[in-house]
Design a protein around this motif. Sequence first.
Motif, short mmCIF file in Angstrom:
data_model
loop_
_atom_site.label_atom_id
_atom_site.label_comp_id
_atom_site.label_asym_id
_atom_site.label_seq_id
_atom_site.Cartn_x
_atom_site.Cartn_y
_atom_site.Cartn_z
N ASN A 17 8.99 9.85 -11.78
CA ASN A 17 9.24 8.46 -11.40
C ASN A 17 10.01 8.33 -10.09
O ASN A 17 9.75 7.42 -9.31
CB ASN A 17 9.97 7.73 -12.52
CG ASN A 17 9.09 7.51 -13.73
OD1 ASN A 17 7.87 7.58 -13.66
ND2 ASN A 17 9.70 7.28 -14.87
N GLU A 20 7.62 8.73 -7.29
CA GLU A 20 6.85 7.50 -7.11
C GLU A 20 7.63 6.50 -6.26
O GLU A 20 7.08 5.88 -5.35
CB GLU A 20 6.53 6.90 -8.47
CG GLU A 20 5.77 5.59 -8.41
CD GLU A 20 5.56 5.00 -9.79
OE1 GLU A 20 4.40 4.71 -10.12
OE2 GLU A 20 6.56 4.82 -10.53
N ILE A 21 8.93 6.35 -6.52
CA ILE A 21 9.78 5.44 -5.78
C ILE A 21 9.87 5.85 -4.31
O ILE A 21 9.89 5.01 -3.42
CB ILE A 21 11.20 5.39 -6.40
CG1 ILE A 21 11.18 4.72 -7.75
CG2 ILE A 21 12.20 4.72 -5.48
CD1 ILE A 21 10.91 3.23 -7.73
N SER A 23 7.74 7.06 -2.49
CA SER A 23 6.50 6.84 -1.74
C SER A 23 6.29 5.38 -1.36
O SER A 23 5.28 5.05 -0.75
CB SER A 23 5.31 7.33 -2.57
OG SER A 23 5.12 6.48 -3.69
N ILE A 24 7.25 4.50 -1.70
CA ILE A 24 7.10 3.08 -1.35
C ILE A 24 8.23 2.64 -0.43
O ILE A 24 9.24 3.33 -0.29
CB ILE A 24 7.11 2.18 -2.62
CG1 ILE A 24 8.46 2.27 -3.33
CG2 ILE A 24 5.95 2.53 -3.54
CD1 ILE A 24 8.66 1.21 -4.38
N ASP A 68 13.70 2.24 -13.67
CA ASP A 68 12.67 1.31 -14.14
C ASP A 68 12.89 -0.09 -13.59
O ASP A 68 11.93 -0.81 -13.32
CB ASP A 68 12.63 1.28 -15.67
CG ASP A 68 11.93 2.48 -16.27
OD1 ASP A 68 11.30 3.25 -15.51
OD2 ASP A 68 12.01 2.66 -17.49
N ARG A 71 11.42 0.04 -10.20
CA ARG A 71 9.96 0.13 -10.34
C ARG A 71 9.37 -1.21 -10.75
O ARG A 71 8.31 -1.60 -10.25
CB ARG A 71 9.60 1.22 -11.35
CG ARG A 71 9.97 2.62 -10.87
CD ARG A 71 9.75 3.68 -11.92
NE ARG A 71 8.33 3.81 -12.23
CZ ARG A 71 7.86 3.92 -13.46
NH1 ARG A 71 8.66 3.91 -14.51
NH2 ARG A 71 6.56 4.03 -13.65
N HIS A 74 9.17 -3.69 -7.93
CA HIS A 74 8.11 -3.34 -6.98
C HIS A 74 6.74 -3.27 -7.64
O HIS A 74 5.79 -2.73 -7.08
CB HIS A 74 8.44 -2.02 -6.29
CG HIS A 74 9.59 -2.15 -5.33
ND1 HIS A 74 9.42 -2.53 -4.04
CD2 HIS A 74 10.92 -1.97 -5.51
CE1 HIS A 74 10.60 -2.57 -3.45
NE2 HIS A 74 11.52 -2.24 -4.32
N GLU A 75 6.67 -3.79 -8.87
CA GLU A 75 5.44 -3.88 -9.63
C GLU A 75 4.74 -2.52 -9.81
O GLU A 75 3.51 -2.42 -9.76
CB GLU A 75 4.49 -4.90 -9.00
CG GLU A 75 5.11 -6.30 -8.95
CD GLU A 75 4.23 -7.33 -8.29
OE1 GLU A 75 3.20 -6.98 -7.69
OE2 GLU A 75 4.60 -8.51 -8.37
N LEU A 76 5.53 -1.50 -10.06
CA LEU A 76 4.99 -0.17 -10.32
C LEU A 76 4.79 0.06 -11.81
O LEU A 76 4.15 1.03 -12.21
CB LEU A 76 5.90 0.92 -9.73
CG LEU A 76 6.03 0.88 -8.20
CD1 LEU A 76 7.08 1.90 -7.76
CD2 LEU A 76 4.70 1.14 -7.53
N ILE A 77 5.37 -0.81 -12.62
CA ILE A 77 5.17 -0.73 -14.07
C ILE A 77 4.86 -2.11 -14.60
O ILE A 77 5.06 -3.10 -13.97
CB ILE A 77 6.38 -0.13 -14.83
CG1 ILE A 77 7.66 -0.92 -14.58
CG2 ILE A 77 6.54 1.31 -14.48
CD1 ILE A 77 8.84 -0.45 -15.41
#
Length: 77
Positions: A17, A20-21, A23-24, A68, A71, A74-77
């Motif tokens: 996770n 993933e963060i 990369s934005i 979370d 996330r 940033h609308e990742l979940i």
Amino acid sequence: MDAVERIEKDIVLFAKNIKEIESIEIHEKDVQVIEMAKNYRKDTDYYLEKKDYLTSFGCITYAHGLLDAVRLMHELI
């Protein structure tokens, strides 16, 4: 699954996770929350080494919650 296995599983998930963060594009306020999450992640290892599994699990759970929140914003979940 015992406590150590569960904590180790959550550590792996946290690493996924956090990658993933990274990369934005994050906002300035997100940086502080992410740093707090990383610090709780480090605390997880500290308490795991001390065999304080309850505190270690609490730390990784809190780290996930902070991450979370970012996330979700940033609308990742």
